[in-house]
Design a protein around this motif. Structure first.
Motif, mmCIF file in Angstrom:
data_model
loop_
_atom_site.group_PDB
_atom_site.id
_atom_site.type_symbol
_atom_site.label_atom_id
_atom_site.label_comp_id
_atom_site.label_asym_id
_atom_site.label_seq_id
_atom_site.Cartn_x
_atom_site.Cartn_y
_atom_site.Cartn_z
ATOM 1 N N VAL A 148 15.670 -76.303 -17.293
ATOM 2 C CA VAL A 148 16.943 -77.425 -16.957
ATOM 3 C C VAL A 148 16.900 -77.653 -15.466
ATOM 4 O O VAL A 148 17.536 -78.412 -14.996
ATOM 5 C CB VAL A 148 18.157 -77.373 -17.491
ATOM 6 N N TYR A 149 16.423 -76.596 -14.589
ATOM 7 C CA TYR A 149 16.487 -76.779 -13.229
ATOM 8 C C TYR A 149 15.275 -75.695 -12.671
ATOM 9 O O TYR A 149 15.246 -74.842 -13.231
ATOM 10 C CB TYR A 149 17.873 -76.393 -12.771
ATOM 11 N N GLU A 150 14.965 -76.399 -11.513
ATOM 12 C CA GLU A 150 13.808 -75.419 -10.890
ATOM 13 C C GLU A 150 13.783 -75.790 -9.162
ATOM 14 O O GLU A 150 13.772 -77.049 -8.911
ATOM 15 C CB GLU A 150 12.357 -75.546 -11.476
ATOM 16 N N SER A 151 13.949 -74.770 -8.611
ATOM 17 C CA SER A 151 13.776 -74.886 -7.069
ATOM 18 C C SER A 151 12.852 -73.847 -6.544
ATOM 19 O O SER A 151 12.206 -73.066 -7.457
ATOM 20 C CB SER A 151 15.023 -74.911 -6.414
ATOM 21 N N ASP A 152 12.618 -73.892 -5.364
ATOM 22 C CA ASP A 152 11.443 -72.873 -4.721
ATOM 23 C C ASP A 152 12.230 -71.416 -5.200
ATOM 24 O O ASP A 152 11.181 -70.509 -5.185
ATOM 25 C CB ASP A 152 11.389 -72.966 -3.354
ATOM 26 N N SER A 153 13.606 -71.101 -5.095
ATOM 27 C CA SER A 153 14.285 -70.125 -5.195
ATOM 28 C C SER A 153 14.858 -69.436 -6.505
ATOM 29 O O SER A 153 15.095 -68.516 -7.074
ATOM 30 C CB SER A 153 15.096 -69.696 -4.349
ATOM 31 N N LEU A 165 15.400 -70.746 -10.931
ATOM 32 C CA LEU A 165 14.931 -71.183 -12.031
ATOM 33 C C LEU A 165 16.238 -71.386 -13.230
ATOM 34 O O LEU A 165 16.868 -70.110 -13.298
ATOM 35 C CB LEU A 165 13.826 -70.570 -12.905
ATOM 36 N N ALA A 166 16.414 -72.406 -14.105
ATOM 37 C CA ALA A 166 17.229 -72.202 -14.962
ATOM 38 C C ALA A 166 16.801 -72.772 -16.177
ATOM 39 O O ALA A 166 16.051 -73.905 -16.127
ATOM 40 C CB ALA A 166 18.571 -72.911 -14.486
ATOM 41 N N PHE A 167 17.282 -72.192 -17.563
ATOM 42 C CA PHE A 167 16.641 -72.497 -18.618
ATOM 43 C C PHE A 167 17.633 -72.157 -19.720
ATOM 44 O O PHE A 167 18.586 -71.364 -19.684
ATOM 45 C CB PHE A 167 15.463 -72.060 -18.744
ATOM 46 N N VAL A 209 23.905 -73.613 -8.352
ATOM 47 C CA VAL A 209 23.161 -74.108 -9.399
ATOM 48 C C VAL A 209 23.931 -74.119 -10.685
ATOM 49 O O VAL A 209 24.101 -75.150 -11.529
ATOM 50 C CB VAL A 209 21.655 -73.298 -9.655
ATOM 51 N N ALA A 210 24.710 -73.056 -10.929
ATOM 52 C CA ALA A 210 25.473 -73.034 -12.281
ATOM 53 C C ALA A 210 26.321 -74.075 -12.054
ATOM 54 O O ALA A 210 26.711 -74.985 -13.101
ATOM 55 C CB ALA A 210 26.125 -71.505 -12.045
ATOM 56 N N LYS A 211 27.103 -74.326 -11.204
ATOM 57 C CA LYS A 211 28.060 -75.625 -10.789
ATOM 58 C C LYS A 211 27.588 -76.707 -11.120
ATOM 59 O O LYS A 211 28.002 -77.660 -12.017
ATOM 60 C CB LYS A 211 28.840 -75.427 -9.414
ATOM 61 N N GLN A 212 26.168 -76.996 -10.609
ATOM 62 C CA GLN A 212 25.628 -78.366 -10.719
ATOM 63 C C GLN A 212 25.335 -78.344 -12.260
ATOM 64 O O GLN A 212 25.263 -79.602 -12.769
ATOM 65 C CB GLN A 212 24.249 -78.263 -9.969
ATOM 66 N N LEU A 213 24.744 -77.562 -12.981
ATOM 67 C CA LEU A 213 24.417 -77.667 -14.299
ATOM 68 C C LEU A 213 25.703 -77.747 -15.218
ATOM 69 O O LEU A 213 25.602 -78.407 -16.207
ATOM 70 C CB LEU A 213 23.529 -76.506 -14.805
ATOM 71 N N ALA A 214 26.812 -77.141 -14.813
ATOM 72 C CA ALA A 214 27.993 -77.442 -15.629
ATOM 73 C C ALA A 214 28.389 -79.103 -15.541
ATOM 74 O O ALA A 214 28.937 -79.504 -16.296
ATOM 75 C CB ALA A 214 28.939 -76.465 -15.057
#
Length: 115
Positions: free
Chosen positions: A20-25, A27-29, A69-74
């Protein structure tokens, strides 16, 4: 990190996940055994840290990135309200010794844990 974990295999692309998200540093799934309406895992792409305490001491900027990232996903998967859980150690429920955060989004107004 002494042993290879399932998260290291996910980072290497050996095990597929629903990203659901990935950057250079980071990963979220999606968690394969969700404990909430939305249950996401946020992991750093480094295998250097087994738990959140090690990460906070070794790379606080990476920890801050994970929280952001957690906040963005929320915001994307809910209404911005969420629980962020880091289990730290086996007796606290940690089963994968690669630091990771659980982002849990559900009917928080109905299932408040208090405090």
């Amino acid at each position: 990190m002494a042993q290879e974990t399932i998260f290291a295999k996910i980072i290497a692309g050996e095990i597929p996940v629903e990203k659901v998200y990935e950057s250079d540093s980071v990963l979220a799934f999606r968690d394969i055994a969700p404990q909430a309406k939305v249950h996401l895992l946020v992991i750093p792409k480094t295998t250097a840290y087994e738990n959140v305490t090690e990460l906070a001491a070794g790379d606080p900027a990476l920890l801050a990135d994970m929280v952001a990232v957690a906040k963005q996903l929320a915001d994307e998967h809910g209404e911005g309200e969420y629980r962020l859980v880091f289990n730290n150690g086996a007796s606290a429920g940690q089963t994968v010794f690669h630091v990771h955060a659980h982002v849990l989004i559900d009917d928080l107004k109905e299932q408040s844990l208090g405090g």
